[in-house]
Design a protein around this motif. Structure first.
Motif, PDB file in Angstrom:
ATOM      1  N   LYS A 200       0.819  -1.222   0.000  1.00 14.98           N
ATOM      2  CA  LYS A 200       0.000   0.000   0.000  1.00 14.98           C
ATOM      3  C   LYS A 200       0.849   1.266   0.000  1.00 14.98           C
ATOM      4  O   LYS A 200       0.397   2.322  -0.438  1.00 14.98           O
ATOM      5  N   VAL A 201       2.081   1.173   0.489  1.00 12.19           N
ATOM      6  CA  VAL A 201       2.976   2.334   0.488  1.00 12.19           C
ATOM      7  C   VAL A 201       3.171   2.852  -0.933  1.00 12.19           C
ATOM      8  O   VAL A 201       3.235   4.067  -1.171  1.00 12.19           O
ATOM      9  N   TYR A 202       3.249   1.934  -1.891  1.00 12.41           N
ATOM     10  CA  TYR A 202       3.543   2.295  -3.279  1.00 12.41           C
ATOM     11  C   TYR A 202       2.301   2.252  -4.176  1.00 12.41           C
ATOM     12  O   TYR A 202       2.411   2.473  -5.383  1.00 12.41           O
ATOM     13  N   GLU A 203       1.157   1.984  -3.590  1.00 11.13           N
ATOM     14  CA  GLU A 203      -0.072   1.824  -4.370  1.00 11.13           C
ATOM     15  C   GLU A 203      -0.399   3.082  -5.170  1.00 11.13           C
ATOM     16  O   GLU A 203      -0.455   4.184  -4.628  1.00 11.13           O
ATOM     17  N   GLY A 204      -0.603   2.910  -6.467  1.00 15.99           N
ATOM     18  CA  GLY A 204      -0.980   4.023  -7.329  1.00 15.99           C
ATOM     19  C   GLY A 204       0.179   4.886  -7.793  1.00 15.99           C
ATOM     20  O   GLY A 204      -0.012   5.809  -8.595  1.00 15.99           O
ATOM     21  N   HIS A 244       4.959  13.883   2.526  1.00 13.37           N
ATOM     22  CA  HIS A 244       3.561  13.521   2.739  1.00 13.37           C
ATOM     23  C   HIS A 244       2.676  13.800   1.523  1.00 13.37           C
ATOM     24  O   HIS A 244       1.472  13.560   1.576  1.00 13.37           O
ATOM     25  N   LYS A 245       3.244  14.283   0.418  1.00 11.30           N
ATOM     26  CA  LYS A 245       2.465  14.680  -0.755  1.00 11.30           C
ATOM     27  C   LYS A 245       2.862  13.806  -1.939  1.00 11.30           C
ATOM     28  O   LYS A 245       3.886  14.048  -2.595  1.00 11.30           O
ATOM     29  N   VAL A 246       2.046  12.781  -2.206  1.00  8.96           N
ATOM     30  CA  VAL A 246       2.345  11.811  -3.259  1.00  8.96           C
ATOM     31  C   VAL A 246       1.129  11.684  -4.176  1.00  8.96           C
ATOM     32  O   VAL A 246       0.006  11.446  -3.709  1.00  8.96           O
ATOM     33  N   TYR A 247       1.357  11.844  -5.465  1.00  6.18           N
ATOM     34  CA  TYR A 247       0.272  11.634  -6.419  1.00  6.18           C
ATOM     35  C   TYR A 247       0.124  10.161  -6.704  1.00  6.18           C
ATOM     36  O   TYR A 247       1.089   9.474  -7.057  1.00  6.18           O
ATOM     37  N   ARG A 248      -1.096   9.669  -6.555  1.00 10.84           N
ATOM     38  CA  ARG A 248      -1.384   8.263  -6.803  1.00 10.84           C
ATOM     39  C   ARG A 248      -2.459   8.148  -7.880  1.00 10.84           C
ATOM     40  O   ARG A 248      -3.494   8.804  -7.800  1.00 10.84           O
ATOM     41  N   GLN A 249      -2.190   7.318  -8.866  1.00  7.70           N
ATOM     42  CA  GLN A 249      -3.164   7.084  -9.921  1.00  7.70           C
ATOM     43  C   GLN A 249      -4.433   6.458  -9.323  1.00  7.70           C
ATOM     44  O   GLN A 249      -4.335   5.545  -8.497  1.00  7.70           O
TER      45      GLN A 249
END
Length: 251
Positions: A200-204, A244-249
Motif C-alpha cells: 500500500k505504500v507504493y499503491e498508485g 507527505h504529498k504523493v500523487y497516486r493514480q
C-alpha cells in the motif's frame, strides 16, 4: 583509476547497497560488500570479480574491528553507509522504546562506528569520501514515523557535524537523501512482514524510485573531481512533491 581504490558499502546484501556495489564495481572500484547475510553477499560477489564479500554487523564493534584489520594498508577511499532501516510505523505514544534503540543503533551509531573505523584508512591513503544514505525523512517529519524520522534527522546532523570537523582534510562528506524508493525489503521489514501493508505504500505510484536510481546518484557523487563535494543530494520520484504529498493514480 591508476590504483584500484576500495569502496566499502554497508547494508550491501540487498536494495540500495547491493545496487551500489554492482554499479561501483562496474566502474572499476574494488567493492567491499559488507552486511550480515553471508549467503546473499556470496551471490552478489559471484556476479563481479571486483566485488568482495565481507560479513559485517554494524552494531558489533568486534565485527567492525575485524573489517578494519582486513583493510589495513589497502587504498580505502570510499565509505557508503547504507545499513539501516525502519522497524515500526507506530505513533510515538504507542511505540516501543526498544525499537527506538534498535533503529538508532543500526542507522546512527552503526554509522558512527564505521566512520571512526574507515576515516584513518582514508587519511593513510591520502583522500576519501564518506557517503551517508539518509532519507527525506531526515529533513521533514511525518506522522507514525517517529523512530525512523528521529534517526534520519540524527544522520543528517552527523553528516553536517563531520563535514565541519574534517574541514581542511582531503575527505569529502556527502548525504544522499532519497524519498520514496521501492525495494524488496524496506516496507516489508517496517510492517513486520505484512506484504499487504507494504504494498500500500507504493499503491498508485506508477514510477517510484528504485535502488538503481539511488545507486546512480551515489556513483555520480563519488566520481566527481576530488575538489567537488556534494553536501546533500535530495532525490524523489516525480510523483512525490514532499514526504507527505504523493500523487497516486486512481484505482
Amino acid at each position: 583509476m591508476s590504483t584500484r581504490e576500495y569502496a566499502v558499502i554497508t547494508g550491501a546484501s540487498s536494495g540500495i547497497g547491493a545496487a551500489t556495489a554492482r554499479l561501483l564495481a562496474s566502474n572499476g572500484y574494488h567493492v567491499i560488500a559488507a552486511a550480515r547475510r553471508a549467503d546473499r553477499l556470496a551471490a552478489l560477489a559471484a556476479e563481479d570479480q571486483n566485488i568482495e564479500a565481507f560479513t559485517l554487523d554494524v552494531t558489533k564493534q568486534e565485527s567492525i574491528d575485524s573489517l578494519t584489520a582486513h583493510l589495513q594498508g589497502k587504498p580505502v577511499s570510499i565509505l557508503i553507509n547504507c545499513a539501516g532501516g525502519a522497524f515500526d510505523a507506530d505513533p510515538i505514544n504507542d511505540s516501543d522504546p526498544e525499537i527506538w534503540k534498535k533503529t538508532f543503533d543500526i542507522n546512527v551509531v552503526g554509522s558512527v562506528r564505521m566512520i571512526k573505523a574507515m576515516t584513518p584508512l582514508m587519511q593513510a591513503f591520502g583522500r576519501g569520501h564518506i557517503v551517508m544514505i539518509s532519507s527525506t525523512a531526515g529533513h521533514r517529519v511525518y506522522e507514525n514515523g517517529g523512530s525512523y524520522v528521529a534517526a534520519k534527522f540524527a544522520e543528517t546532523s552527523l553528516v553536517e557535524t563531520l563535514r565541519l570537523e574534517l574541514n581542511g582534510q582531503p575527505i569529502r562528506v556527502t548525504e544522499i537523501a532519497p524519498g520514496m524508493v521501492k525495494t524488496d525489503e524496506f516496507s516489508t521489514v517496517r510492517f513486520k512482514g505484512d506484504a499487504e501493508k507494504a504494498a500500500k505504500v507504493y499503491e498508485g505510484v506508477t514510477r517510484p524510485l528504485v535502488a538503481e536510481d539511488v545507486a546512480e546518484a551515489i556513483r555520480w557523487s563519488v566520481m566527481l573531481p576530488s575538489h567537488f563535494n556534494v553536501d546533500c543530494l535530495m532525490i524523489r520520484p516525480v510523483a512525490q512533491a514532499q514526504v507527505h504529498k504523493v500523487y497516486r493514480q486512481p484505482l
